[in-house]
Each structure stands twice: as C-alpha cells, then as structure tokens.
Design an enzyme around this catalytic site. Structure first.
Site, PDB file in Angstrom:
ATOM      1  N   ASP A  95      -6.840  17.487  13.447  1.00 21.13           N
ATOM      2  CA  ASP A  95      -6.684  16.200  14.110  1.00 21.13           C
ATOM      3  C   ASP A  95      -7.836  15.923  15.075  1.00 21.13           C
ATOM      4  O   ASP A  95      -8.368  14.806  15.132  1.00 21.13           O
ATOM      5  CB  ASP A  95      -5.346  16.166  14.857  1.00 21.13           C
ATOM      6  CG  ASP A  95      -4.667  14.815  14.775  1.00 21.13           C
ATOM      7  OD1 ASP A  95      -5.041  14.025  13.900  1.00 21.13           O
ATOM      8  OD2 ASP A  95      -3.762  14.544  15.585  1.00 21.13           O
TER       9      ASP A  95
ATOM     10  N   ASP B 252       2.467  12.760  12.936  1.00 18.03           N
ATOM     11  CA  ASP B 252       2.700  13.169  14.325  1.00 18.03           C
ATOM     12  C   ASP B 252       4.188  13.251  14.641  1.00 18.03           C
ATOM     13  O   ASP B 252       4.561  13.703  15.730  1.00 18.03           O
ATOM     14  CB  ASP B 252       2.021  12.187  15.281  1.00 18.03           C
ATOM     15  CG  ASP B 252       0.514  12.137  15.075  1.00 18.03           C
ATOM     16  OD1 ASP B 252      -0.063  13.189  14.761  1.00 18.03           O
ATOM     17  OD2 ASP B 252      -0.074  11.047  15.218  1.00 18.03           O
TER      18      ASP B 252
END
Length: 403
Positions: free
Chosen positions: A214, A262
């Site tokens: 990420d 997420d």
C-alpha cells in the site's frame, strides 16, 4: 539543514492550523467509519457461525470457508501488484468508457450474488417460516463445459435475489453512490464471512506484506490513485464530503473514498480473533470476545487516524499504513499482557483433511509383499513359535533322560 527542518515544522503547524472541519466533512468521515466497521462486525459473527459449532469445535471442511496458507499470504502482494498495474495500463491505453462497461457488467453479476447471500438471513426475520421450508429447483446444463447444474433455492432466496437485482440495475443505470455502497458492503460482508486466514501468523504475514504494498503504490507512484478514481465499480465506499452544500447550493458532489481492501483485509484478521475467542472458551455461556473487541476498537482508531492525517495534509493516505500496526499490535500486545502469546500464535484453522490429502501417498506394495508392520508382527510371531518349540523339545529330552 536547519532551514529545511524549520520549513517542515512551519508547514506542519500551518497545516494543523488550517485543518478546520466543516459539518459536511464531519458527516462524511463519520459515515465512512461507520460503514467500514459495520461489515467487519456482521461478517465476523457470520464467519463464526459458518466455521464453528456451538461447542467451539470447527465444522467439517471449516464449514466451506476458504483457508489461506502462508504461501498464499506471501504471494498475495505480488499478485495484487500485477493486477493493479495491469488495470493501470488498461486505463492508460484504452477508453475508460468501454473498460468500465465491461468490468461493470462483471461486477454487477458478482454484486447481485453477494447481495442475495447477504440479504437472505435478514429476510428470514420478515418472511413467514413456510417460505424457508419449500425448496425450488432449476436444472440446466452449461453449454461449453457440458456440466449439469442443480440450483436449489427457497422463497427467501428468491425475494433476496429480486431485491438485489433491483439494487444492481439501479447501480448499473445511474452509478449512484448509495447503490454503489450497498453492493460494496455486500462484497465486504461476504469476503469476511467466507475467507479464513488460517492462523494469526499467516494474518501477520499478509497484513504486513500489504502494508508495504500500500505504501509503495500510494506514495511511490500514481498507480493506486489513478485506478481508484478511474475504476467505476463497487470496489470502494463513496460518501459525499459536501452533501449539505450540494443540496442547498446545487454544487457538484465531492467524495471521500475507502477501498474495500481496507475493510476486508483487516476484517478477516478481526474475524479470526473472534473465532479464537470462541474456541479458547469452548463456546461456554457468557463467553467474552476479548481479542475481537480490542482489535475492532483498534481498527476504528486506526481508520480515524487515517482520516485525520488525510484531512490535515489534504493528500490521499494508504489506510493500511495505519490499520496494520493498530490491528496486529493490539492483538499481540493483549496476548502478551494476558500471558497467551504462545496460545495465540499456535492457534490454527488449517483443514486437517486437506493436510492429509497433501501428504505423500504411501508406496504401493507389490503382490505378495507384506507391509512393514505386518512383517514385524509376522517375525515376532515366528520367534514366539520358535521359542515355544525349543521349550517343548527340551522338556521332552528331560523326560527321556529321567526314564
């Protein structure tokens, strides 16, 4: 160097000073946090009833849940990177309109299926019990594979499917953010319900691998932001940041977004801890979800930190940068405080039957050849017979000499 540091400090102070929050933004950020935590709680408890029985024992084949191995966890960031960069190239060299049309049709099919499965348990509370008992069946053959399928469903499933189909058609025709969020929440609930990390160790490998993934794709390149803003599919939650302003003044909507990854990735870790709580206490009445409560709270605080940093610095943030340390750190810290660190790390949901199937098969015996255990038993029997024969012959000899 001193001037550079002073400039950075001045920038940070000014950023915090200018970080006033409007009523619209407060509503948006609160909605994002609520919609992220909701599927984690629902999916976690559904995964518990899917995998565990009432006594805290795992069901056969883990109740149909997919269990991730350590090798899968190691490879996941690389596979995700390849898919992400592939989508980036597709949007860069092809028309976004046609790409989104193709992907939209694909996600419409998946979204309707996910919504149907998610809504079915809810519909049972509103429909009569008779609607849950009568089964219907549709039999058909897939043309290419020539495989026969028997699809069985109840009236509850049918009603759930019709509601989901309406939601799907609403989304595909209008791309409305509310319809998008309904489908996104359904994806999140099903992902958390049906996917198991297998163990806390595998969970830590996956989460920290995606932590690096990420950071690289958000801070190192424009790939993540480009794909997230170009991809018109229910793979993210969208909430307007100026909904009141848009309603009263007619200004175009501006959205805050949170990717489903997420939610689902930390969510399957939180769900694992709930099943560990239940297994640890053997499903006793009044069992306490200690690890689940702590980790779910840590997830909320991590998401709040992400939104705060994003709002202050007015820049996109990789949510896993904050969520991974909060989730894994809280669970491991609680285990260390309670003296259960080893128990937590040794907990495993790996399917034993699958391990037996993966074990190397025993060497086939040739005709007339005995198995090792059988050989040992045979030789032991022969030695016993020989001993008894010797003893008998010695007794006979003594009798003769006595005569």
């Amino acid at each position: 160097m001193e001037a550079f540091v002073r400039e950075k400090v001045d920038f940070s102070v000014n950023a915090f000073a200018e970080a006033s929050i409007s009523q619209d933004e407060l509503i948006a950020y609160g909605s994002v946090i609520s919609m992220a935590v909701f599927p984690i709680i629902v999916g976690s408890y559904r995964s518990l009833s899917t995998m565990m029985d009432k006594k805290g024992q795992r069901k056969k084949d883990n109740g149909g849940m997919e269990t991730m191995s350590s090798q899968d966890a190691y490879m996941f960031p690389f596979i995700g990177s390849a898919v992400l960069f592939g989508l980036y190239l597709v949007f860069k060299f092809f028309s976004k309109e046609y790409v989104n049309m193709l992907l939209g049709a694909y996600f419409l099919f998946l979204g309707v299926a996910a919504c149907t499965t998610t809504l079915a348990p809810v519909m049972t509370s509103f429909l009569p019990k008779s609607s849950q008992q009568k089964n219907y069946s549709i039999q058909f053959t897939i043309p290419v594979w020539k495989r026969e399928c028997d699809w069985q469903f109840t009236q509850v499933d049918l009603v759930s499917f019709l509601v989901s189909l309406v939601l799907g058609c609403w989304y595909i025709t209008t791309k409305h953010w509310i319809a998008n969020n309904f489908l996104g929440l359904a994806f999140s609930v099903q992902g958390i319900t049906l996917l198991s990390l297998g163990s806390v160790q595998v969970g830590c490998i996956l989460l920290w691998g995606l932590f690096v993934y990420d950071i690289f794709w958000v801070f190192g390149t424009d790939v993540m932001v480009t794909v997230a803003t170009s991809f018109e599919a229910p793979i993210k939650l969208k909430v307007p940041k100026n909904i009141l302003e848009s309603f009263f003044e007619g200004n175009p909507l501006q959205f805050s977004m949170l990717g489903l990854g997420d939610i689902v990735i930390p969510g399957i870790f939180v769900a694992l801890l709930l099943r560990y709580d239940f297994w640890k206490q053997q499903g006793k009445t009044g069992w306490q979800a200690r690890y689940f409560n702590v980790c779910a709270t840590a997830y909320t605080l991590g998401l709040l930190t992400t939104i705060t940093v994003m709002h202050v610095f007015k820049a996109a943030q990789p949510a896993l940068l904050y969520l991974v340390p909060f989730c894994t750190g809280s669970a491991l810290l609680l285990a260390a405080v309670r003296g259960e660190f080893r128990d937590l790390l040794s907990y495993s949901e790996a399917d034993e039957s699958a391990e037996d199937e993966d074990a190397p098969p025993e060497k086939a015996l040739e005709e007339g050849e005995e198995a090792p255990e059988q050989k040992a038993n045979t030789s032991e029997t022969k030695s016993k017979k020989k001993t008894s024969t010797t003893a008998t012959s010695s007794v006979t000899t003594r009798r003769r000499s006595a005569r």
